[in-house]
Design an enzyme around this catalytic site. Structure first.
Site, mmCIF file in Angstrom:
data_model
loop_
_atom_site.group_PDB
_atom_site.id
_atom_site.type_symbol
_atom_site.label_atom_id
_atom_site.label_comp_id
_atom_site.label_asym_id
_atom_site.label_seq_id
_atom_site.Cartn_x
_atom_site.Cartn_y
_atom_site.Cartn_z
ATOM 1 N N ARG A 62 0.877 -0.983 -0.065
ATOM 2 C CA ARG A 62 0.193 -0.382 -0.567
ATOM 3 C C ARG A 62 1.175 1.563 -0.194
ATOM 4 O O ARG A 62 0.681 2.425 -0.478
ATOM 5 C CB ARG A 62 -1.005 -0.031 1.360
ATOM 6 C CG ARG A 62 -1.948 1.167 1.381
ATOM 7 C CD ARG A 62 -1.993 1.081 2.536
ATOM 8 N NE ARG A 62 -3.273 2.318 2.959
ATOM 9 C CZ ARG A 62 -4.189 2.336 4.171
ATOM 10 N NH1 ARG A 62 -4.189 1.518 5.310
ATOM 11 N NH2 ARG A 62 -4.457 3.212 4.067
ATOM 12 N N THR A 71 9.321 5.332 18.217
ATOM 13 C CA THR A 71 9.887 4.193 19.542
ATOM 14 C C THR A 71 9.840 2.879 18.642
ATOM 15 O O THR A 71 10.193 1.946 18.369
ATOM 16 C CB THR A 71 9.938 4.492 20.315
ATOM 17 O OG1 THR A 71 10.677 6.252 21.125
ATOM 18 C CG2 THR A 71 11.363 3.411 21.022
ATOM 19 N N ASP A 120 10.258 17.588 22.414
ATOM 20 C CA ASP A 120 10.796 19.051 22.821
ATOM 21 C C ASP A 120 11.792 19.658 21.760
ATOM 22 O O ASP A 120 11.379 20.802 20.860
ATOM 23 C CB ASP A 120 10.800 19.641 24.275
ATOM 24 C CG ASP A 120 10.104 19.341 24.945
ATOM 25 O OD1 ASP A 120 8.571 18.670 24.171
ATOM 26 O OD2 ASP A 120 9.473 19.555 26.470
ATOM 27 N N ARG A 130 -6.353 1.334 15.452
ATOM 28 C CA ARG A 130 -6.609 2.239 13.768
ATOM 29 C C ARG A 130 -7.422 3.050 14.521
ATOM 30 O O ARG A 130 -8.416 3.407 15.273
ATOM 31 C CB ARG A 130 -7.124 1.045 13.216
ATOM 32 C CG ARG A 130 -6.969 0.286 12.497
ATOM 33 C CD ARG A 130 -7.671 -0.556 11.287
ATOM 34 N NE ARG A 130 -8.632 -0.096 10.238
ATOM 35 C CZ ARG A 130 -9.799 0.524 10.317
ATOM 36 N NH1 ARG A 130 -10.228 -0.686 11.063
ATOM 37 N NH2 ARG A 130 -9.560 0.656 9.619
ATOM 38 N N CYS A 131 -6.894 4.375 13.836
ATOM 39 C CA CYS A 131 -7.977 6.085 14.290
ATOM 40 C C CYS A 131 -9.039 6.001 14.140
ATOM 41 O O CYS A 131 -10.114 6.304 14.266
ATOM 42 C CB CYS A 131 -7.100 6.732 13.656
ATOM 43 S SG CYS A 131 -6.803 6.854 12.496
ATOM 44 N N THR A 132 -9.258 5.088 12.264
ATOM 45 C CA THR A 132 -10.555 4.688 11.933
ATOM 46 C C THR A 132 -11.422 3.418 12.555
ATOM 47 O O THR A 132 -12.756 3.303 11.768
ATOM 48 C CB THR A 132 -10.332 5.107 10.839
ATOM 49 O OG1 THR A 132 -9.485 3.980 10.353
ATOM 50 C CG2 THR A 132 -9.792 5.855 10.017
ATOM 51 N N GLU A 155 -11.146 6.155 23.794
ATOM 52 C CA GLU A 155 -11.129 6.136 22.612
ATOM 53 C C GLU A 155 -10.204 4.538 23.125
ATOM 54 O O GLU A 155 -9.150 4.771 23.846
ATOM 55 C CB GLU A 155 -10.111 6.932 21.816
ATOM 56 C CG GLU A 155 -9.457 5.296 20.857
ATOM 57 C CD GLU A 155 -8.298 6.775 20.430
ATOM 58 O OE1 GLU A 155 -6.893 7.086 20.476
ATOM 59 O OE2 GLU A 155 -8.584 6.349 18.463
ATOM 60 N N ASN A 171 0.888 2.489 14.738
ATOM 61 C CA ASN A 171 0.266 1.506 14.379
ATOM 62 C C ASN A 171 0.070 1.182 12.835
ATOM 63 O O ASN A 171 -0.363 0.465 11.817
ATOM 64 C CB ASN A 171 -0.887 1.996 14.756
ATOM 65 C CG ASN A 171 -2.324 3.121 13.924
ATOM 66 O OD1 ASN A 171 -0.711 3.959 13.944
ATOM 67 N ND2 ASN A 171 -2.803 3.278 14.031
ATOM 68 N N GLU A 201 -3.160 14.602 12.373
ATOM 69 C CA GLU A 201 -4.090 13.926 12.546
ATOM 70 C C GLU A 201 -4.003 12.058 14.046
ATOM 71 O O GLU A 201 -3.146 11.805 14.346
ATOM 72 C CB GLU A 201 -3.639 12.726 11.942
ATOM 73 C CG GLU A 201 -3.335 12.565 9.970
ATOM 74 C CD GLU A 201 -2.813 11.580 8.921
ATOM 75 O OE1 GLU A 201 -3.418 11.492 8.383
ATOM 76 O OE2 GLU A 201 -2.514 10.935 9.851
#
Ligand code: NAP
Ligand code: G3H
Length: 482
Positions: free
Chosen positions: A111, A188, A223, A291-293, A385, A162, A258
């Site tokens: 992908r 990391t 930072d 997954r965020c989605t 979440e 992820n 994101e």
């Protein structure tokens, strides 16, 4: 078990065209989330080295911005080809490092190659603009503005664990195509895969100093990276808290964020429930919900709930729970702390009256897919979440109540609406405070040229091939006064 396949990789970082250790020799050891075995190590950079990475990138960008687009495009094409050639090797590392099932790990590499090629092509279609002064009241036809797109300078690309390859390349490829240089800070846990991806870019002929890797804990070097005055743009993907803290520190630097999500699936009584159940299970549980989605709550009309719950249960119980190299659907979470967090959400919902339909079974960081019914809005899992395999079903009385609960969330990434009534679908989609609404399909980012964005605490700015290219460049106006 991974025992026979693990070869610990002692990776170095790319700094000013050279692969190096950190000056002080400090390294971070990385273990497999599946079985704890050591899979390798990466240098832990000092603040001085972080600054050096930015300086080097800044110097390299001065030449790179003058290279022809077709040269940049050829570099990216070679990179994509190298990734595909090495998809098994890199996919294997993704599998080991973030416990993603083997087929999905390899798919991620392919992908990514597709995304890189599409980015290279699309950048060549980004053209400027020509405006004449007489289209404005009192203006002169002899005043002409030529609007070009120019690079921003040094892009700081910070990626999450992820999608350690895809969500890194989706920043690096458009940055390079638009004439920027890059400082790449991988997650990391994910940095071995990220480094392997950059090794392939280097072999493709990357100019010296154009991409520099800054490995080290975000809490230690974050930072120094974010507040470095040499950084001209930040492209960040990760948790909302991290992203919002970073945004405060970076102040005037343009950034695309994101962040997290709490995507709802709203299911009306006329929905095709077999389809809805299939999409919801895939949306909620693929890569164990990391997954965020991911679909992270279902808002279902009361009179449909029993039937939908039964169908989701059946499909969730078909998922294979096990190890990533067995190609299991549900694999160990990224670490024990994440598993504790998810378990805490499940326990809290049960305390508040939720019924466990399936799951709530744990072995270390491996959690069975858990379906909770009759979850109340007092439960934490209705709002937080999880980033794990738990799906709360919240029963609602009306479409209005579904929209209200959906919008009460602090997140606004995506939402799904399942109904066969196109008017209802449109009406609900128009009211949802999210970046994208999926009609009769699961929430998901791709295809990668679609615009991808979150509102509220889910992000700022837009990603997606063309949108990323635009956010990694700016207008430059030359006015010809005739
Ligand atoms: P995270 O803990 O926020 O880490 C993301 C990145 O930020 C890592 O590279 C991390 O480095 C770095 N970081 C940590 N502290 C930092 C600091 N003070 N300054 C600068 N960088 C810092 O997120 P994650 O656990 O990797 O990913 C999971 C989260 O990402 C979830 O909330 C998920 O929803 C979100 N996510 C969103 C999207 C999207 O497109 N909306 C996509 C994927 C993931 P270290 O690894 O060294 O800590
Ligand atoms: O984790 C966040 C990713 O951007 C989700 O991508 O929907 O293709 O899994 P995906």
């Amino acid at each position: 078990m991974l025992t026979n396949s693990v070869k610990a990789e002692q990776k170095n970082i790319l700094l000013n065209g050279e692969w190096k250790e950190s000056e002080n020799g400090n390294r971070i050891t990385l273990n497999s989330p599946s079985n704890g075995e050591v899979i390798g190590s990466v240098p832990a950079l000092s603040e001085k080295e972080v600054n050096k990475a930015v300086e080097t990138a800044s110097a390299a960008q001065k030449e790179w911005k003058n290279t022809a687009l077709h040269e940049r495009k050829q570099l990216l094409y070679r990179w994509a080809d190298n990734l595909v050639e090495n998809k098994e090797k890199i996919g294997h590392m993704i599998m080991q490092e973030v416990a993603k099932k083997k087929s999905s790990a390899i798919d991620e590499v392919v992908r990514t190659a597709d995304l890189i090629r599409h980015t290279a092509e699309e950048a060549c279609r980004i053209t400027g603009d020509l405006l004449t002064g007489d289209s404005y009241n009192g203006g002169s036809p002899n005043k002409i503005a030529q609007v070009n797109r120019v690079p921003l300078g040094v892009v700081l690309a910070i990626a999450p664990f992820n999608y350690p390859v895809n969500l890194s390349a989706s920043k690096i490829a458009p940055a390079l195509m638009m004439g920027n240089s890059v400082v790449f800070k991988p997650a990391t846990q994910g940095s071995l895969s990220g480094i392997m991806m950059i090794e392939e870019l280097d072999k493709a002929g990357l100019p010296e100093g154009l991409v520099n890797i800054a490995t080290g804990r975000g809490s230690e070097i974050g930072d120094a990276l974010v507040t470095n005055p040499g950084i001209n743009q930040i492209s960040f993907t990760g948790g909302s808290e991290t992203g919002m803290n970073l945004a405060k520190k970076a102040s005037m630097v343009p950034m695309v964020l994101e962040l997290g999500g709490k995507d709802p699936a709203i299911v009306l009584e006329d929905a095709d429930l077999d389809k809805a159940a299939k999409e919801i299970v895939a949306g909620a549980f693929s890569y164990s919900g990391q997954r965020c989605t991911a679909i992270k709550r279902v808002l279902v009309k009361e009179d449909t709930a029993d039937e939908l719950v039964a169908k989701i249960k059946e499909k969730a119980e078909e998922l294979k729970v096990g190890q990533p190299e067995e190609n299991a659907d549900i694999t160990p979470l990224i670490n024990e702390k994440s598993a504790d967090y998810v378990q805490g959400l499940i326990d809290d919902a049960i305390d508040k009256g939720a019924e466990v339909i399936t799951g709530d079974d744990r072995n270390g960081s491996l959690l069975a897919p858990t379906l909770l019914d009759k979850v109340t809005t007092e439960s934490r899992v209705a709002w937080e979440e999880p980033f794990g395999p738990v799906l709360p079903m919240i029963r609602v009385k009306s479409e209005e109540e579904a929209v209200q609960i959906a919008n009460e969330s602090e997140y606004g990434l995506q939402a799904s609406v399942f109904t066969q009534d196109i008017d209802a679908a449109n009406r609900i989609a128009d009211q949802l405070e999210v970046g994208s609404v999926q009609l009769n399909g699961k929430t998901s980012r791709g295809p990668d040229h679609f615009p991808f964005l979150g509102v509220k605490q889910s992000g700022q700015g837009v990603q997606g091939v063309r949108y990323s290219l635009l956010s990694l460049s700016r207008e430059k106006v030359k006015v010809f006064n005739g």
